[in-house]
Scaffold this active site. Structure first.
Site, PDB file in Angstrom:
ATOM      1  N   ARG A  84      32.547  29.078  38.604  1.00  0.00           N
ATOM      2  CA  ARG A  84      32.944  29.628  39.909  1.00  0.00           C
ATOM      3  C   ARG A  84      31.733  30.331  40.505  1.00  0.00           C
ATOM      4  O   ARG A  84      31.182  31.260  39.908  1.00  0.00           O
ATOM      5  CB  ARG A  84      34.103  30.604  39.729  1.00  0.00           C
ATOM      6  CG  ARG A  84      34.616  31.228  41.020  1.00  0.00           C
ATOM      7  CD  ARG A  84      35.691  32.254  40.720  1.00  0.00           C
ATOM      8  NE  ARG A  84      36.804  31.668  39.993  1.00  0.00           N
ATOM      9  CZ  ARG A  84      37.365  32.224  38.917  1.00  0.00           C
ATOM     10  NH1 ARG A  84      36.907  33.365  38.437  1.00  0.00           N
ATOM     11  NH2 ARG A  84      38.383  31.643  38.314  1.00  0.00           N
ATOM     12  N   ARG A 154      34.434  41.034  40.880  1.00  0.00           N
ATOM     13  CA  ARG A 154      34.239  39.600  41.102  1.00  0.00           C
ATOM     14  C   ARG A 154      33.856  39.305  42.550  1.00  0.00           C
ATOM     15  O   ARG A 154      33.555  40.209  43.317  1.00  0.00           O
ATOM     16  CB  ARG A 154      35.496  38.850  40.675  1.00  0.00           C
ATOM     17  CG  ARG A 154      35.808  39.070  39.186  1.00  0.00           C
ATOM     18  CD  ARG A 154      36.886  38.169  38.682  1.00  0.00           C
ATOM     19  NE  ARG A 154      37.100  38.336  37.248  1.00  0.00           N
ATOM     20  CZ  ARG A 154      37.955  37.593  36.548  1.00  0.00           C
ATOM     21  NH1 ARG A 154      38.654  36.647  37.137  1.00  0.00           N
ATOM     22  NH2 ARG A 154      38.103  37.790  35.250  1.00  0.00           N
ATOM     23  N   LYS A 215      39.287  42.680  34.711  1.00  0.00           N
ATOM     24  CA  LYS A 215      38.727  42.144  35.941  1.00  0.00           C
ATOM     25  C   LYS A 215      39.035  43.060  37.118  1.00  0.00           C
ATOM     26  O   LYS A 215      40.043  43.773  37.129  1.00  0.00           O
ATOM     27  CB  LYS A 215      39.260  40.737  36.207  1.00  0.00           C
ATOM     28  CG  LYS A 215      40.771  40.645  36.363  1.00  0.00           C
ATOM     29  CD  LYS A 215      41.212  39.191  36.477  1.00  0.00           C
ATOM     30  CE  LYS A 215      42.734  39.084  36.534  1.00  0.00           C
ATOM     31  NZ  LYS A 215      43.183  37.674  36.580  1.00  0.00           N
ATOM     32  N   LYS A 217      38.859  43.122  41.567  1.00  0.00           N
ATOM     33  CA  LYS A 217      38.711  42.290  42.755  1.00  0.00           C
ATOM     34  C   LYS A 217      38.632  43.148  44.014  1.00  0.00           C
ATOM     35  O   LYS A 217      39.392  44.115  44.166  1.00  0.00           O
ATOM     36  CB  LYS A 217      39.887  41.309  42.871  1.00  0.00           C
ATOM     37  CG  LYS A 217      39.969  40.352  41.683  1.00  0.00           C
ATOM     38  CD  LYS A 217      41.172  39.423  41.793  1.00  0.00           C
ATOM     39  CE  LYS A 217      41.217  38.465  40.607  1.00  0.00           C
ATOM     40  NZ  LYS A 217      42.379  37.548  40.674  1.00  0.00           N
ATOM     41  N   CYS A 435      47.607  27.041  42.522  1.00  0.00           N
ATOM     42  CA  CYS A 435      46.434  27.164  41.664  1.00  0.00           C
ATOM     43  C   CYS A 435      46.141  25.807  41.025  1.00  0.00           C
ATOM     44  O   CYS A 435      46.871  24.838  41.230  1.00  0.00           O
ATOM     45  CB  CYS A 435      46.670  28.231  40.599  1.00  0.00           C
ATOM     46  SG  CYS A 435      47.883  27.746  39.352  1.00  0.00           S
ATOM     47  N   CYS A 441      43.204  24.061  33.323  1.00  0.00           N
ATOM     48  CA  CYS A 441      43.363  25.480  33.005  1.00  0.00           C
ATOM     49  C   CYS A 441      44.044  25.654  31.650  1.00  0.00           C
ATOM     50  O   CYS A 441      45.153  25.156  31.443  1.00  0.00           O
ATOM     51  CB  CYS A 441      44.174  26.193  34.087  1.00  0.00           C
ATOM     52  SG  CYS A 441      44.405  27.953  33.720  1.00  0.00           S
ATOM     53  N   CYS A 481      51.125  29.733  35.840  1.00  0.00           N
ATOM     54  CA  CYS A 481      51.398  30.757  34.830  1.00  0.00           C
ATOM     55  C   CYS A 481      51.519  32.082  35.578  1.00  0.00           C
ATOM     56  O   CYS A 481      51.302  32.137  36.797  1.00  0.00           O
ATOM     57  CB  CYS A 481      50.274  30.793  33.785  1.00  0.00           C
ATOM     58  SG  CYS A 481      48.772  31.648  34.329  1.00  0.00           S
ATOM     59  N   CYS A 485      46.832  33.424  40.071  1.00  0.00           N
ATOM     60  CA  CYS A 485      45.751  32.798  40.837  1.00  0.00           C
ATOM     61  C   CYS A 485      46.236  32.147  42.131  1.00  0.00           C
ATOM     62  O   CYS A 485      45.507  32.112  43.115  1.00  0.00           O
ATOM     63  CB  CYS A 485      45.027  31.765  39.974  1.00  0.00           C
ATOM     64  SG  CYS A 485      44.222  32.475  38.524  1.00  0.00           S
TER      65      CYS A 485
END
Length: 572
Positions: A84, A154, A215, A217, A435, A441, A481, A485
């Protein structure tokens, strides 16, 4: 400080998660990645390196469609990486585009480019021998993938607002500044992938030697467009303008959508508005929020490690006061703003500077040459003649920006010839996304990208059956899931994968993206979901108030309860 106070602040919540060990022992994200690159026995990365490559923007994956067959042949899974890119604000030049298009064609297993909800592109299916070539190719055109995954801040999103060009340019510049300010300072990326000079790293002043608990964002958003879905992000800067000039930001903290099935200590959560700060305090506030989360976040349980859980554990006022202290700022009263929409304006729009901008709808963001629809080649053909730039959107679409009037016809001719412009695409399809999920994935529990096109066709038929106007649509999102995303937990109809061909059905988000939906039915098949939607749309068509959106209707009609406080209402 008492033990109780330490526990509240996340310093003594239990034994540290193993990720904390591997980050601490990684020598500032270097690990033994270079050794793994030389290992030709396996196509994957081993031990800690499997996790560490994420900080360099990559995830190890394999083709799950052929995993069982390879196991029968006593072969390891077909390991590869997904990369990414780091593209603050999603802007890329035609020259850069042609380079990434060429690499995807020649050096990936799938040959495609994937536009993502993080306003960037992904390469899928890059085998180990091509990984260094990939990074060096990107570096040669001024692109990297530093910190687009892992426990760091990110890719910073920015509203792709081509109409108010001057305001967008200011906001975009701040998105770049924030991205650079919060990047890891280690030179591990350049050393490993670009054969750079080895430079000892002694500290990470913002991220810390163990980096963040989880993470993180960040977005910059220009009202009234909420195309970046602020409530899906830890930190958001809402642009406040005065006479078209950016004067500062309202700061929103603590949004996030990821959950874990069956674990009520996890939940989707809206961000809280901390108030207004002037432009000159932007970077200090960004660093203060990040360092507060760095020091107070849960490093024992990664499922509760995001900023949203820190706010709920220590209290919003306590967290906010700490940010003010660290940034040496007092938040002012939040300036008025309103989000009215979040989809992309597909088709041509004209900016105040007289330039034209063409937003192309790219279903699921997948750019590939499909039969009778060579989308990837079409964008490359536009890149060969376009003198402006491209803007990747957080809705997985692509804007051809800065087109002079005399070039419009040429650009449109190419777009139509290659299937990039299609007047028959419905509003429903434009307002649906998914997603990636299968086959790449590793976290996917159910299909998403491959499932969505037919699912939208079925919803279109239901809307037509009940005489819903073609100008109406229901924001529909599918994620394979519960990690969020596809941003299903901000949709009017959100499907969250539970098992093959089974999803949890969530209802009650709104058009502006300021309300989290609630689970309506659990673990049901796509056929059952369509039956439920058929009944709900029938009721909506008969009982709706003038211009009432579907998400608002299901709450007003008592079909689903409104989620006002996620921690309290989602599982009630």
């Amino acid at each position: 400080m008492s033990k109780q106070e330490q526990e509240v602040l996340g310093q003594v919540l239990g034994p540290l998660a193993d990720n904390e060990r591997l980050k601490r022992e990684s020598n500032f994200l270097r690990g033994t990645i270079e050794n793994d690159l030389q290992d030709r026995i396996t196509g994957g990365f081993t031990a800690d390196n499997f996790q560490l490559i994420r900080f360099h923007g990559m995830y190890q994956q394999d083709d799950r469609d052929i995993r069982a067959e390879r196991a029968k042949q006593k072969l390891e899974p077909l390991h590869n990486v997904m990369l990414r890119a780091r593209m603050p604000g999603g802007i890329i030049t035609p020259k850069q585009w042609l380079a990434i298009d060429k690499f995807a064609t020649e050096n990936t297993s799938y040959g495609s480019l994937r536009l993502t909800t993080r306003q960037t592109f992904q390469f899928h299916g890059v085998l180990k021998p091509n990984i260094k070539l990939m990074h060096q190719t990107l570096n040669s055109i001024g692109i990297d993938s530093i910190a687009t995954a892992g426990d760091v801040n990110r890719n910073v999103l920015c509203t792709t607002n081509p109409v108010e060009s001057e305001l967008h340019q200011e906001a975009y510049e701040w998105a770049k500044k924030i991205s650079e300010h919060l990047l890891p300072k280690t030179k591990a990326y350049a050393e490993i992938w670009l054969d750079g000079e080895k430079v000892e790293t002694t500290e990470e002043p913002i991220l810390g030697s163990n980096y963040l608990p989880r993470k993180f964002k960040t977005t910059v958003v220009i009202p009234p467009q909420n195309d970046v879905d602020v409530h899906a992000n830890d930190l958001n800067f809402v642009a406040i303008a005065d006479n078209g000039k950016l004067v500062g930001f309202n700061v929103l903290v603590g949004g996030g959508l990821a959950m874990t099935h069956g674990d009520t200590s996890t939940y989707a959560r809206k961000a809280d508005d901390f108030g207004f700060v002037p432009l000159e305090k932007t970077l200090e506030v960004a660093a203060a929020v990040v360092t507060t989360q760095r020091d107070w976040g849960n490093r024992s349980n990664r499922k509760n490690a995001k900023t949203k859980y820190t706010l709920d554990r220590v209290g919003i006022d306590v967290f906010k006061a700490e940010v003010e202290k660290r940034a040496d700022v007092s938040f002012g009263e939040s300036r008025p703003y309103e989000f009215t929409e979040r989809g992309d304006r597909i088709g041509w729009v004209e900016g105040i500077d007289g330039k034209h901008h063409l937003a192309l709808f790219i279903e699921n963001g997948r750019l590939l040459d499909f039969p009778n629809k060579p989308l990837k080649s079409g964008v490359a053909e536009i890149a060969k003649v376009h003198k402006g730039d491209f803007r990747m959107t957080a809705n997985q679409n692509l804007i051809v920006a800065g087109v002079p009037t005399k070039e419009k016809a040429k650009i449109e001719k190419i777009a139509r010839e290659y299937g990039l412009m299609d007047d028959a695409v419905s509003e429903q399809r434009k307002n649906s996304m998914a997603c990636v999920a299968f086959p790449t994935c590793p976290l996917a529990m159910a299909e998403a990208e491959r499932f969505l096109p037919q699912f939208v066709t079925d919803i279109e038929a239901i809307l037509e059956k009940h005489s819903i106007s073609k100008s109406d649509s229901i924001i529909t999102r599918v994620t394979g899931c519960p990690n969020g995303c596809g941003r299903a937990m901000l949709a009017e109809i959100g499907l969250v994968g539970k098992a093959p061909n089974r999803y949890n059905l969530h209802l009650g988000g709104n058009k502006a993206g300021t309300r989290v939906p609630k689970m309506y039915k659990e673990n049901i098949t796509d056929k059952q979901i369509l039956e439920e939607i058929d009944q709900l749309v029938a009721q909506w068509s008969k009982e709706r108030e003038p211009n009432e959106a579907f998400g608002d209707f299901v709450i007003r009609a008592g079909i689903i309860a409104e989620v006002k406080v996620s921690k309290r209402d989602l599982y009630a």
